[in-house]
Write an enzyme that holds these catalytic residues in place. Structure first.
Site, PDB file in Angstrom:
ATOM      1  N   LYS A 208      -1.443  -5.411  -6.059  1.00  9.55           N
ATOM      2  CA  LYS A 208      -2.838  -5.655  -6.427  1.00  9.55           C
ATOM      3  C   LYS A 208      -2.907  -6.333  -7.803  1.00  9.55           C
ATOM      4  CE  LYS A 208      -7.003  -2.958  -7.344  1.00  9.55           C
ATOM      5  NZ  LYS A 208      -7.611  -1.632  -7.241  1.00  9.55           N
ATOM      6  N   GLU A 214       8.266  -3.069 -11.566  1.00 11.12           N
ATOM      7  CA  GLU A 214       9.257  -2.928 -10.499  1.00 11.12           C
ATOM      8  C   GLU A 214       9.110  -4.066  -9.482  1.00 11.12           C
ATOM      9  OE1 GLU A 214       7.286  -0.638 -11.676  1.00 11.12           O
ATOM     10  OE2 GLU A 214       8.390   1.214 -12.058  1.00 11.12           O
ATOM     11  N   GLY A 268      -5.301   1.140  -4.751  1.00 10.41           N
ATOM     12  CA  GLY A 268      -3.977   0.900  -4.159  1.00 10.41           C
ATOM     13  C   GLY A 268      -3.646   1.876  -3.039  1.00 10.41           C
ATOM     14  N   ARG A 269      -3.885   3.159  -3.268  1.00 10.22           N
ATOM     15  CA  ARG A 269      -3.499   4.164  -2.268  1.00 10.22           C
ATOM     16  C   ARG A 269      -4.490   4.239  -1.117  1.00 10.22           C
ATOM     17  NH1 ARG A 269      -4.620   5.873  -7.278  1.00 10.22           N
ATOM     18  NH2 ARG A 269      -6.419   7.214  -7.629  1.00 10.22           N
ATOM     19  N   GLU A 354      -2.041  11.381  -6.775  1.00 13.81           N
ATOM     20  CA  GLU A 354      -2.490  10.364  -7.734  1.00 13.81           C
ATOM     21  C   GLU A 354      -4.018  10.379  -7.843  1.00 13.81           C
ATOM     22  OE1 GLU A 354      -1.841   5.929  -7.317  1.00 13.81           O
ATOM     23  OE2 GLU A 354      -0.297   6.325  -8.803  1.00 13.81           O
ATOM     24  N   HIS A 385      15.030  23.739   8.902  1.00 10.45           N
ATOM     25  CA  HIS A 385      16.431  24.027   8.591  1.00 10.45           C
ATOM     26  C   HIS A 385      16.748  23.704   7.141  1.00 10.45           C
ATOM     27  CE1 HIS A 385      17.229  24.864  12.815  1.00 10.45           C
ATOM     28  NE2 HIS A 385      16.319  23.936  13.032  1.00 10.45           N
ATOM     29  N   LYS A 502       4.490   3.923 -18.615  1.00 12.07           N
ATOM     30  CA  LYS A 502       4.802   2.484 -18.556  1.00 12.07           C
ATOM     31  C   LYS A 502       4.915   1.907 -19.969  1.00 12.07           C
ATOM     32  CE  LYS A 502       2.200   1.746 -14.269  1.00 12.07           C
ATOM     33  NZ  LYS A 502       1.059   1.075 -13.646  1.00 12.07           N
TER      34      LYS A 502
HETATM   35  O1  F6P Z   1       1.282   2.700 -11.386  1.00 15.18           O
HETATM   36  C1  F6P Z   1       0.537   3.266 -10.355  1.00 15.18           C
HETATM   37  C2  F6P Z   1       0.033   2.207  -9.446  1.00 15.18           C
HETATM   38  O2  F6P Z   1      -0.953   1.460 -10.086  1.00 15.18           O
HETATM   39  C3  F6P Z   1      -0.495   2.765  -8.147  1.00 15.18           C
HETATM   40  O3  F6P Z   1      -1.775   3.257  -8.247  1.00 15.18           O
HETATM   41  C4  F6P Z   1      -0.375   1.585  -7.260  1.00 15.18           C
HETATM   42  O4  F6P Z   1      -0.458   1.934  -5.903  1.00 15.18           O
HETATM   43  C5  F6P Z   1       0.987   1.074  -7.665  1.00 15.18           C
HETATM   44  O5  F6P Z   1       1.055   1.314  -9.054  1.00 15.18           O
HETATM   45  C6  F6P Z   1       1.242  -0.377  -7.380  1.00 15.18           C
HETATM   46  O6  F6P Z   1       0.331  -1.203  -8.049  1.00 15.18           O
HETATM   47  P1  F6P Z   1       0.221  -2.730  -7.713  1.00 15.18           P
HETATM   48  O7  F6P Z   1      -0.225  -2.870  -6.300  1.00 15.18           O
HETATM   49  O8  F6P Z   1      -0.769  -3.290  -8.688  1.00 15.18           O
HETATM   50  O9  F6P Z   1       1.582  -3.362  -7.894  1.00 15.18           O
END
Ligand code: F6P
Length: 541
Positions: A208, A214, A268-269, A354, A385, A502
């Site tokens: 987003k 990452e 996002g979620r 979250e 298990h 972060k």
């Molecule tokens: O750091 C948390 C977060 O913002 C989540 O809420 C989100 O789903 C994820 O990182 C990924 O964010 P993006 O879609 O902006 O890469």
């Protein structure tokens, strides 16, 4: 007046007194007193049947919980959600995931614009693109058909689509494999690339913000891999971006017609039904994607229109509060009894933790109660298990949500799977008192065999695992999460707590680049960083 602190309400006080009165009431006795308890406390909606009868509810409990729902104005908050109001107050944003799956002509206004128009256009763009990839009409730069998709994204840009593709494995299109890479540990991407052929690989960068470290690190690595193999011009055919930051994606090298929009009013979620689900459309085809939307929409309609006392997201949300704040549980185990649903606990973990893992209410005041449980889980059969021992006998009570798909591929194995799910909920409810342990048992062992029981669980049955029921299940959990947040007076749509880590990671990266730990660091963080610096200097470059 809208109440922001549930503990100040008369309903909370009444629930506190009711909880005290329930101390000696066992689930066993509730079942013995009412042979119709299952019928009274189970509901079917959109292909899902939800059994709440093994929750610690007497005849008085739900009316009292519903009083709390009323006083916390669930109906008003729900109306605000659907009306596109800025329910995400700390970011001044709407949260219109319901609009993503509404097939009707209903308008969803945000700041005066009807976003349903943008939604339909974006969906047409991304589903058309998916269809072209699947049919072979759209190829890699050398004219070869794509046989591999690598979705690069993390959090909500990974867990929703990844769990959907895993759940709908029986619906995948032939000759196109979709992989998901989330962690920045480069072994994940390298493993995916090791079996990929550049000419036939399509990368989907799902972010987003298009700034998540990452994701951008992995995307940069993937770009380099592609350019090394096929040259810079290959970017136009082999990269797609799903983002609210289209300019940044284009600057990264993604061609404008391969950038699918999302918007700041989709969290996002809560985004699997947006273009973030592009990899699902590639893996299963546009028709299946639309069927997911249709199932989610059925649950959206139920949530919006059903009376509170028959409204499943509302009832599930109320029961969460009942368990967390009145029975003082602190965790929730989500156990799918179907291999295809094994990743759902990961998705629901982010969704619930979250959204509602917060210590201040939306009005900025500290909470004085428990908020989101620690959500964990995994394949139910395998959990039996591993960690179910704790759930059966530890004094730390963990409510369970069993998710059971009644259909499957192999009917013989299914019987074993299904009865195990039901036996677990029965065992947690009934318990095994010492005096019911068979005569002849070694007396020294009886205490070890006894199970306290009286442990609450919910069972959700999917009449069949289809794209529709999967969509309904996702929407059910989204809405119950919203209900819980509203009951607690929280904003379930922000996640400020993840930002601090972060910032500190950026500062430590600067230390690494400088080759030494900042003198102002605490001795632990400094010691850890120095340990890493030492191994790094010994490693061959
Ligand atoms: O750091 C948390 C977060 O913002 C989540 O809420 C989100 O789903 C994820 O990182 C990924 O964010 P993006 O879609 O902006 O890469």
């Amino acid at each position: 007046m809208i109440c922001s602190d549930p503990t100040t309400t008369e309903a909370w006080g009444a629930l506190t007194r009711h909880r005290a009165g329930m101390a000696g009431v066992t689930l066993r006795s509730l079942f013995e007193q009412d042979p119709g308890r299952f019928d009274d406390l189970s509901w079917s909606v959109a292909g899902l049947t939800i059994d709440l009868s093994k929750q610690r509810l007497s005849d008085e409990t739900l009316p009292l919980l519903l009083d709390l729902a009323k006083v916390m104005d669930i109906e008003g908050h729900r109306a605000a959600l659907y009306a596109g109001e800025k329910v995400n107050v700390t970011e001044d944003r709407a949260a219109l995931h319901v609009a993503l799956r509404d097939p009707t002509d209903r308008a969803y206004p945000v700041d005066g614009d009807d976003v349903s128009v943008q939604i339909k256009s974006a969906r047409g763009q991304m589903l058309g693109f998916a269809e072209q990839v699947i049919s072979g009409q759209r190829t890699g730069c050398n004219g070869q058909r794509f046989d591999r998709v690598i979705n690069i994204g993390i959090g909500g840009s990974d867990l929703g689509p990844r769990s959907a593709v895993t759940a709908l494995a029986d619906h995948t299109v032939p000759n196109l494999t979709v992989d998901f890479v989330a962690t920045v540990d480069s072994t994940a991407l390298q493993d995916a690339l090791a079996t990929a052929t550049a000419e036939r690989t399509l990368f989907v960068v799902a972010s987003k913000s298009f700034t998540t470290r990452e994701t951008m690190t992995n995307a940069g690595y993937a770009r380099q891999w592609l350019v090394d193999a096929l040259g810079e011009s290959a970017m136009a055919d082999h990269f797609v971006a799903v983002t609210a930051a289209s300019g940044v994606a284009e600057a990264f090298g993604v061609s404008a017609d391969a950038v699918f929009p999302m918007w700041d009013w989709v969290g996002g979620r809560y985004s699997v039904c947006s273009a973030i689900g592009f990899s699902v459309a590639l893996a299963c085809g546009p028709d299946v994607f639309e069927r997911i939307l249709s199932g989610a929409h059925a649950m959206d309609r139920h949530f919006e229109t059903a009376p509170l006392d028959q409204n499943l997201p509302v009832l599930m949300g109320l029961i969460s509060i009942w368990n967390q704040d009145f029975w003082r549980t602190a965790a929730l185990a989500v156990l799918p009894y179907d291999h295809r649903l094994r990743l759902l606990p990961d998705h629901f973990q982010q969704l619930m933790m979250e959204s509602n893992g917060k210590g201040v209410r939306a009005d900025g005041e500290d909470v004085s109660f428990r908020t989101a449980p620690i959500v964990f889980g995994g394949s139910g059969a395998e959990s039996q298990h591993s960690f179910m021992q704790q759930i059966h006998q530890s004094p730390t009570v963990v409510p369970v949500e069993f998710i059971v798909a009644l259909d499957g591929r192999d009917e013989v194995d299914r019987d074993i799977l299904i009865v195990n799910a039901f036996a677990q909920s029965e065992a947690l409810m009934r318990g095994l008192p010492a005096d019911e342990i068979a005569e002849g048992s070694d007396k020294n062992i009886i205490a070890h065999k006894a199970c306290p029981g009286n442990r609450q669980s919910t069972t959700i049955l999917l009449e069949s695992l289809t794209p529709e029921t999967f969509g309904a299940l996702i929407a059910l959990y989204e809405h119950r999460t919203f209900v819980e947040g509203t009951l607690w007076g929280l904003n379930p749509f922000d996640q400020w707590g993840v930002e601090f880590g972060k910032v500190l990671a950026s500062s430590l990266l600067a230390d690494l680049a400088a080759g030494n730990a900042d003198a102002g660091l605490d001795s632990s963080t400094k010691g850890l960083l120095n340990a890493y610096l030492a191994t790094r200097s010994e490693r061959p470059l």
